[in-house]
Design an enzyme around this catalytic site. Structure first.
Site, PDB file in Angstrom:
ATOM      1  N   TYR A 348       0.856  -1.200   0.000  1.00  0.00           N
ATOM      2  CA  TYR A 348       0.000   0.000   0.000  1.00  0.00           C
ATOM      3  C   TYR A 348       0.888   1.245   0.000  1.00  0.00           C
ATOM      4  O   TYR A 348       1.751   1.398   0.859  1.00  0.00           O
ATOM      5  CB  TYR A 348      -0.891  -0.030   1.241  1.00  0.00           C
ATOM      6  CG  TYR A 348      -2.055   0.946   1.258  1.00  0.00           C
ATOM      7  CD1 TYR A 348      -2.179   1.982   0.347  1.00  0.00           C
ATOM      8  CD2 TYR A 348      -3.060   0.815   2.206  1.00  0.00           C
ATOM      9  CE1 TYR A 348      -3.252   2.849   0.372  1.00  0.00           C
ATOM     10  CE2 TYR A 348      -4.147   1.677   2.251  1.00  0.00           C
ATOM     11  CZ  TYR A 348      -4.242   2.695   1.338  1.00  0.00           C
ATOM     12  OH  TYR A 348      -5.307   3.561   1.364  1.00  0.00           O
ATOM     13  N   CYS A 349       0.689   2.132  -0.973  1.00  0.00           N
ATOM     14  CA  CYS A 349       1.398   3.413  -1.058  1.00  0.00           C
ATOM     15  C   CYS A 349       2.913   3.168  -1.060  1.00  0.00           C
ATOM     16  O   CYS A 349       3.409   2.378  -1.864  1.00  0.00           O
ATOM     17  CB  CYS A 349       0.950   4.330   0.075  1.00  0.00           C
ATOM     18  SG  CYS A 349       1.556   6.027  -0.046  1.00  0.00           S
ATOM     19  N   VAL A 350       3.661   3.804  -0.159  1.00  0.00           N
ATOM     20  CA  VAL A 350       5.113   3.610  -0.150  1.00  0.00           C
ATOM     21  C   VAL A 350       5.467   2.171   0.222  1.00  0.00           C
ATOM     22  O   VAL A 350       6.530   1.670  -0.146  1.00  0.00           O
ATOM     23  CB  VAL A 350       5.785   4.618   0.805  1.00  0.00           C
ATOM     24  CG1 VAL A 350       5.405   4.367   2.254  1.00  0.00           C
ATOM     25  CG2 VAL A 350       7.298   4.593   0.666  1.00  0.00           C
ATOM     26  N   GLY A 352       4.018  -0.299  -1.121  1.00  0.00           N
ATOM     27  CA  GLY A 352       4.043  -0.929  -2.429  1.00  0.00           C
ATOM     28  C   GLY A 352       5.308  -0.584  -3.200  1.00  0.00           C
ATOM     29  O   GLY A 352       5.821  -1.412  -3.958  1.00  0.00           O
ATOM     30  N   PHE A 376      -1.600  -1.043  -3.987  1.00  0.00           N
ATOM     31  CA  PHE A 376      -2.633  -0.049  -3.723  1.00  0.00           C
ATOM     32  C   PHE A 376      -2.018   1.344  -3.821  1.00  0.00           C
ATOM     33  O   PHE A 376      -1.075   1.666  -3.080  1.00  0.00           O
ATOM     34  CB  PHE A 376      -3.207  -0.214  -2.311  1.00  0.00           C
ATOM     35  CG  PHE A 376      -3.945  -1.495  -2.050  1.00  0.00           C
ATOM     36  CD1 PHE A 376      -4.385  -2.308  -3.083  1.00  0.00           C
ATOM     37  CD2 PHE A 376      -4.208  -1.887  -0.743  1.00  0.00           C
ATOM     38  CE1 PHE A 376      -5.064  -3.486  -2.817  1.00  0.00           C
ATOM     39  CE2 PHE A 376      -4.891  -3.059  -0.477  1.00  0.00           C
ATOM     40  CZ  PHE A 376      -5.318  -3.865  -1.507  1.00  0.00           C
TER      41      PHE A 376
END
Length: 612
Positions: A348-350, A352, A376
């Site tokens: 998710y975000c960083v 990811g 994400f």
């Protein structure tokens, strides 16, 4: 003056009803004066709380640094317009002509010679109160403000000779200034706060200044503006309550495995790598919104990395440490607990971005444990990274690194402020008005509680991220160096489900889409409605928003959007079908830790409880 009243709320055919000013007339001057004195006393307390840690040297105020950056950037714009007197006069004349037109219209309404116009549709929710249009005084302020804001933004747009980064910064700073200077944010230029002050004889300001003092004290000398009633929430009590166990712990993370709710589970376990910039329980806010619980109920054996809230002891923990002691440590834990080497991973975000770098590193090492990856709102290419790039250039990063070097980490409140500034008209100024001018306690909202539960960033980790991603874009360009190896995302051949959200202000959809082309394997790009959080945390039973899919893969995001088909509701079932298509083999449900690992603690563990 004639005051024939129309049917709609006391409006007059002349356009102005003097009786509408009744709500703005002070009825009890003595009570007002007394409360104003009490409000000033509370304001003095707030000032004392702000000054005290600075006088003791406990807090070094960094406010001057962003101000210097803003002034320096805006000077570039001013130099262009001031260099040519003709340009200066033309710009001023354009503004004055627009303001003069509004002024004359307002005078006509006040004199009764101009009939009231039908109310305009409210496009800016800051000006939803009826008196922003009904009352000539507030209507003039509103229109003048919008004219000046638009004029200032066009000055930046029309400034020649600016490089792209400087123009981006100038546009961002202008939006911050105009958001701050909105008449909504001042006591007597906001009809709601004006009426509130009159009706309560100033008691709202007494409460508001008390809240200001409390919020500065809570921030230990910095303003920690409350956005929700934090007393209504507690992690482990009514947030992050999906049953599970902490089954492993390293210096940088705890690994949580959740209790199964189905007799059979997917053979491949699911490992979630959340961002360390925020806490993992955004995916487990409560049972109704929990993506983690939903995954468990679909038959996933779910593991989640819960990152440590770092302090000075973690100063040298860099990206490689977060991969080895975080991602790889979690993969080892999954294998020990389940006996499975292959996993489905989510970032998710960083988180990811880190997961993508880890997969590129794994590809060179022959490590094939991640069999599929779901991202994400993740950027791997930072060409179109949005307004956060305003804060990242060589000079600003060097200054930030120097500050982090002194304490070993970046205070979480600094990153939280940067995120809030991306939507200051929604995440800063409404709360300033509600808390300190109206004196009203904010409502209880779980998402805003999580948003305020910020985390620190380890110095080495954050420096590496800013330089390699935002500043140099090394990951997508095949230049990122980790553990003596040069990484290439083209080496990542596993199937990827790449989710963007249409209104994302942190990881813009265009940026996420561009990153899809960086990988070497099949990528399923999906666009969700709403933004960075609500577009991800969107349970199917809520029947909210929508998502878009397309088989086509044009080079440009805009062309993809034209080709995409829309589906109502949550993307979660679409993702589940994608997972099951890859491998739907089921086995008996697994208890946390299996036979190899003993539980260290109940979920959500201890790392997530550390507050800044």
């Amino acid at each position: 003056m004639a005051t024939d009243k129309a049917e709609n709320g006391g409006n007059t055919t002349s356009g102005f009803d003097p009786q509408s000013m009744e709500a703005y007339v002070v009825k009890d001057p003595q009570a007002m004066a007394l409360n104003m004195a009490r409000a000033m006393e509370n304001l003095g307390k707030a000032a004392s709380v702000w000054i005290a840690p600075r006088e003791k040297g406990e807090l070094v105020d960094p406010v001057s640094e962003p101000l210097v950056e803003m002034v320096k950037t805006m000077n570039r714009v001013a130099e262009y317009w001031m260099a040519d007197p003709k340009r200066t006069v033309e710009a001023q004349a354009h503004l004055m002509n627009s303001l003069f037109g509004v002024w004359m219209k307002s005078l006509s309404r006040l004199s009764g010679t101009d009939a009231a116009a039908a109310p305009e549709p409210v496009k800016d929710k800051r000006f939803a109160d009826a008196d922003w249009q009904r009352n000539p005084f507030f209507d003039f302020l509103r229109q003048a403000y919008l004219i000046i804001s638009d004029w200032a933004e066009k000055l930046v747009d029309n400034t020649e000779g600016l490089d792209e980064h400087t123009r981006h910064k100038a546009g961002f700073y202008v939006k911050q200034l105009t958001a701050a200077l909105s008449p909504q944010n001042f006591l007597f230029t906001n009809p709601q706060t004006f009426r509130e002050t009159v009706s309560t004889h100033g008691a709202n300001l007494v409460k508001g200044m008390q809240m200001l003092a409390e919020d500065i004290a809570a921030g230990k000398g910095d303003l920690k503006m409350r956005q929700t009633d934090e007393s209504k929430f507690a992690v482990g009590r009514n947030m992050a309550v999906t049953p599970g166990k902490v089954v492993a712990q390293s210096d940088v993370c705890e690994v949580i495995q959740y209790e199964p709710t189905t007799k059979k589970v997917l053979k491949r376990p699911l490992l979630i790598c959340p961002p360390w910039i925020n806490k993992f329980y955004i995916l487990d806010l409560n049972p109704q919104k929990s993506f983690i619980k939903w995954c468990v109920d679909q038959g996933h054996t779910v593991f989640v990395i819960s990152w440590v809230n770092p302090d000075e002891r973690h100063a040298e923990k860099d990206w490689l440490a977060y991969i080895r002691e975080g991602v790889d440590f979690a993969l080892d834990t999954v294998e020990k607990a389940t006996g499975e080497r292959e996993v489905n991973a989510i970032g998710y975000c960083v988180g990811g971005t880190l997961l993508s770098a880890a997969m590129a590193l794994h590809a060179q090492e022959g490590n094939k444990r991640i069999a599929s990856a779901t991202l994400f709102t993740t950027q791997v290419d930072f060409t179109y990274a949005g307004d956060l790039k305003v804060f990242v250039d060589e000079e600003q990063v060097t200054g930030l690194e120097e500050r982090m070097r002194r304490q070993g980490y970046l205070d979480g409140s600094k990153m939280a402020t940067a995120f809030n500034m991306l939507r200051s008209s929604e995440l800063i100024w409404p709360y300033f008005v509600n808390n300190y001018l109206k004196g009203q306690d904010p409502n209880a909202f779980d998402l805003l509680y999580w948003n305020a539960d910020s985390t620190r960033m380890a110095a080495a980790n954050h420096s590496y991220y800013l330089r390699n991603c935002y500043l140099y874009n090394n990951l997508s360009q095949g230049r990122m160096q980790l553990d003596g190896k040069t990484l290439s995302l083209k080496d990542v051949k596993v199937p990827i489900y790449n989710l963007a959200t249409r209104e994302d202000h942190i990881a813009p959809a265009k940026s996420v889409y561009l990153g899809s082309a960086s990988f070497g394997g099949p990528v399923t790009f999906v666009l969700s409605g709403s933004g960075h959080i609500a577009g991800v945390v969107n349970p199917p039973d809520k029947q909210k928003y929508q998502f878009w899919t397309s088989e086509k893969r044009p080079a440009d995001y805009e062309d993809w959007l034209v080709s995409a088909s829309e589906t109502a509701g949550s993307w979660w079932p679409h993702w589940q079908a994608w997972i099951e298509k890859l491998d739907n083999e089921r086995v008996d449900a697994r208890k946390p830790g299996g036979d190899a690992l003993n539980a260290i603690a109940d979920a959500p563990g201890s790392y997530v409880l550390a507050r800044v």
